[in-house]
Write a protein that holds these residues in place. Structure first.
Motif, PDB file in Angstrom:
ATOM      1  N   ILE A   2      -3.917 -24.155  60.471  1.00 30.73           N
ATOM      2  CA  ILE A   2      -4.377 -23.021  61.556  1.00 30.73           C
ATOM      3  C   ILE A   2      -4.290 -23.816  62.986  1.00 30.73           C
ATOM      4  N   ALA A   3      -4.251 -22.779  64.025  1.00 34.45           N
ATOM      5  CA  ALA A   3      -4.257 -23.334  65.351  1.00 34.45           C
ATOM      6  C   ALA A   3      -5.379 -22.890  66.038  1.00 34.45           C
ATOM      7  N   GLU A   4      -6.226 -23.619  66.675  1.00 29.78           N
ATOM      8  CA  GLU A   4      -7.510 -22.936  67.450  1.00 29.78           C
ATOM      9  C   GLU A   4      -7.035 -22.050  68.732  1.00 29.78           C
ATOM     10  N   GLY A   5      -7.909 -21.174  68.884  1.00 31.12           N
ATOM     11  CA  GLY A   5      -7.663 -20.297  70.069  1.00 31.12           C
ATOM     12  C   GLY A   5      -6.735 -19.041  69.614  1.00 31.12           C
ATOM     13  N   GLY A   6      -6.186 -18.603  70.652  1.00 30.82           N
ATOM     14  CA  GLY A   6      -5.402 -17.464  70.375  1.00 30.82           C
ATOM     15  C   GLY A   6      -6.378 -16.072  70.539  1.00 30.82           C
ATOM     16  N   PRO A   7      -5.392 -15.173  70.591  1.00 35.36           N
ATOM     17  CA  PRO A   7      -5.941 -13.576  70.644  1.00 35.36           C
ATOM     18  C   PRO A   7      -6.802 -13.253  69.760  1.00 35.36           C
ATOM     19  N   ALA A   8      -7.890 -12.581  70.159  1.00 37.27           N
ATOM     20  CA  ALA A   8      -8.850 -12.196  68.827  1.00 37.27           C
ATOM     21  C   ALA A   8      -8.001 -11.056  68.111  1.00 37.27           C
ATOM     22  N   VAL A   9      -8.148 -10.980  66.874  1.00 34.62           N
ATOM     23  CA  VAL A   9      -7.441 -10.244  66.189  1.00 34.62           C
ATOM     24  C   VAL A   9      -8.539  -9.405  65.123  1.00 34.62           C
ATOM     25  N   PRO A  10      -8.788  -8.001  65.036  1.00 33.90           N
ATOM     26  CA  PRO A  10      -9.955  -7.505  64.069  1.00 33.90           C
ATOM     27  C   PRO A  10      -9.412  -7.968  62.791  1.00 33.90           C
ATOM     28  N   LEU A  11     -10.538  -8.093  61.792  1.00 33.39           N
ATOM     29  CA  LEU A  11      -9.978  -8.356  60.439  1.00 33.39           C
ATOM     30  C   LEU A  11      -9.455  -6.876  59.932  1.00 33.39           C
ATOM     31  N   SER A  12      -9.719  -5.907  60.554  1.00 31.05           N
ATOM     32  CA  SER A  12      -9.119  -4.677  60.003  1.00 31.05           C
ATOM     33  C   SER A  12      -7.446  -4.831  60.302  1.00 31.05           C
ATOM     34  N   LYS A  14      -5.655  -7.078  59.165  1.00 33.36           N
ATOM     35  CA  LYS A  14      -4.781  -7.529  57.834  1.00 33.36           C
ATOM     36  C   LYS A  14      -4.090  -6.600  57.391  1.00 33.36           C
ATOM     37  N   TYR A  15      -2.938  -6.976  56.744  1.00 31.29           N
ATOM     38  CA  TYR A  15      -2.042  -6.189  56.132  1.00 31.29           C
ATOM     39  C   TYR A  15      -2.795  -5.373  54.680  1.00 31.29           C
ATOM     40  N   PRO A  16      -2.878  -4.256  54.492  1.00 27.70           N
ATOM     41  CA  PRO A  16      -3.456  -3.906  53.344  1.00 27.70           C
ATOM     42  C   PRO A  16      -2.968  -4.446  51.877  1.00 27.70           C
ATOM     43  N   SER A  17      -3.374  -4.574  50.875  1.00 26.04           N
ATOM     44  CA  SER A  17      -2.907  -5.035  49.479  1.00 26.04           C
ATOM     45  C   SER A  17      -2.202  -3.636  49.079  1.00 26.04           C
ATOM     46  N   THR A  18      -0.958  -3.713  48.663  1.00 26.78           N
ATOM     47  CA  THR A  18      -0.011  -2.783  48.244  1.00 26.78           C
ATOM     48  C   THR A  18      -0.174  -2.362  46.843  1.00 26.78           C
ATOM     49  N   PRO A  19      -0.399  -1.165  46.562  1.00 27.21           N
ATOM     50  CA  PRO A  19      -0.849  -0.693  44.917  1.00 27.21           C
ATOM     51  C   PRO A  19       0.832  -0.753  44.183  1.00 27.21           C
ATOM     52  N   TYR A  20       0.644  -1.096  43.189  1.00 24.16           N
ATOM     53  CA  TYR A  20       1.909  -1.159  42.255  1.00 24.16           C
ATOM     54  C   TYR A  20       2.365   0.194  41.832  1.00 24.16           C
ATOM     55  N   TRP A  21       3.692   0.259  41.908  1.00 21.16           N
ATOM     56  CA  TRP A  21       4.488   1.617  41.247  1.00 21.16           C
ATOM     57  C   TRP A  21       4.076   1.583  39.845  1.00 21.16           C
ATOM     58  N   PRO A  22       3.537   2.728  39.349  1.00 20.78           N
ATOM     59  CA  PRO A  22       3.145   2.989  37.895  1.00 20.78           C
ATOM     60  C   PRO A  22       4.249   2.204  36.935  1.00 20.78           C
ATOM     61  N   TRP A  23       5.436   2.326  37.122  1.00 22.59           N
ATOM     62  CA  TRP A  23       6.346   1.499  36.170  1.00 22.59           C
ATOM     63  C   TRP A  23       7.022   0.366  36.756  1.00 22.59           C
ATOM     64  N   TYR A  64       0.384 -14.927  62.469  1.00 23.82           N
ATOM     65  CA  TYR A  64      -0.704 -14.880  61.598  1.00 23.82           C
ATOM     66  C   TYR A  64      -0.162 -14.945  60.288  1.00 23.82           C
ATOM     67  N   GLY A  65      -0.856 -15.492  59.402  1.00 24.49           N
ATOM     68  CA  GLY A  65      -0.567 -15.309  57.917  1.00 24.49           C
ATOM     69  C   GLY A  65      -1.187 -14.139  57.430  1.00 24.49           C
ATOM     70  N   ALA A 125      -3.266  -0.416  67.669  1.00 21.34           N
ATOM     71  CA  ALA A 125      -4.835  -0.588  67.811  1.00 21.34           C
ATOM     72  C   ALA A 125      -5.652   0.073  67.176  1.00 21.34           C
ATOM     73  N   ALA A 126      -5.299   1.607  66.950  1.00 22.49           N
ATOM     74  CA  ALA A 126      -6.146   2.502  66.372  1.00 22.49           C
ATOM     75  C   ALA A 126      -6.163   2.429  64.843  1.00 22.49           C
ATOM     76  N   GLY A 127      -5.377   1.744  64.473  1.00 22.23           N
ATOM     77  CA  GLY A 127      -4.975   1.589  62.706  1.00 22.23           C
ATOM     78  C   GLY A 127      -4.125   2.495  62.197  1.00 22.23           C
ATOM     79  N   THR A 128      -3.017   3.159  63.164  1.00 22.44           N
ATOM     80  CA  THR A 128      -2.153   4.008  62.561  1.00 22.44           C
ATOM     81  C   THR A 128      -0.984   3.240  62.241  1.00 22.44           C
ATOM     82  N   PHE A 129      -0.293   3.466  61.225  1.00 27.19           N
ATOM     83  CA  PHE A 129       1.035   2.782  60.675  1.00 27.19           C
ATOM     84  C   PHE A 129       2.239   3.713  61.292  1.00 27.19           C
TER      85      PHE A 129
END
Length: 230
Positions: A2-12, A14-23, A64-65, A125-129
């Motif tokens: 990881i690199a030090e510094g850089g712009p602050a990114v809110p933890l929110s 982070k890309y959400p965990s994607t649920p699985y298709w039932p089949w 970011y990873g 930034a408001a959290g809208t995809f």
């Protein structure tokens, strides 16, 4: 690494965990399963190929990873950093994509350096995809590849979706080699609070998730050299 510094990114961010298709042919132990497949019936849907790579965020000119605590300086992100990260500088823009420069479990055909990263989502930034059409427009304006699109339109029934997904699993990847899976999402935009109801994935049997050993033994993908390979 990881690199030090850089712009602050809110933890929110982070890309959400994607649920699985039932089949889905494979479902991770303990992972969420999509609970309402009828939601994809009668509404505009986009189905894209799920590439076998690393979930990557571009924001503020940095990379970011999966963790968004600090920018990444990992060697397997060298190509996206070189070719695309510097194009995404707006403070309100979060561009997510799959990075295949580091081979995970599928070795695709050789690709140009510029095509080791493929965008799949855009958030503000408001959290809208954003709607998928906005993802495509933003990426195109900056010459950033987008994940392969397999379908755009409306399905008439869950059975029709199941048949499409099953056929998609039998086909090879658009990048050559085996297909990792597919992602279904509503074509329109939606708030982050509705993510679990608006996106799901189906992955191949034998899907393997990366563990901590991968970072020590990773190998780069095959790069196509020549006029279009740089």
């Amino acid at each position: 690494m990881i690199a030090e510094g850089g712009p602050a990114v809110p933890l929110s961010a982070k890309y959400p965990s994607t649920p699985y298709w039932p089949w889905s042919p494979a479902i991770g132990r303990g992972d969420d399963v999509y609970h309402d497949p009828d939601r994809f019936v009668g509404d505009a849907v986009v189905v894209t190929e799920k590439l076998d790579g690393g979930n990557t965020l571009l924001h503020g000119g940095k990379v970011y990873g999966r963790s968004v605590a600090v920018p990444s300086d990992a060697k397997w992100m060298a190509m996206v950093k070189k070719h695309h990260a510097w194009k995404v500088t707006e403070p309100e823009v979060y561009l997510y994509g799959e990075d295949i420069y580091g081979v995970h479990s599928i070795a695709y055909d050789a690709v140009p350096e510029r095509e080791t990263f493929h965008a799949f989502a855009l958030r503000d930034a408001a959290g809208t995809f954003a709607a998928f059409s906005e993802v495509e427009a933003y990426a195109e304006s900056r010459q950033i590849p987008v994940v392969p699109v397999l379908f755009k339109g409306c399905f008439g029934s869950v059975a029709e979706i199941r048949a499409f997904v099953e056929e998609a699993h039998r086909e090879p990847s658009a990048l050559g080699g085996q297909r990792e899976g597919v992602v279904l999402r509503l074509a329109r935009g939606f708030p982050a609070a509705e993510f679990q109801d608006s996106v799901c994935k189906s992955v191949r049997q034998g899907h393997v998730q990366t563990d901590e050993h991968w970072t020590r033994s990773w190998t780069p993908c095959r790069i196509a050299h020549g006029p279009s390979g740089v």
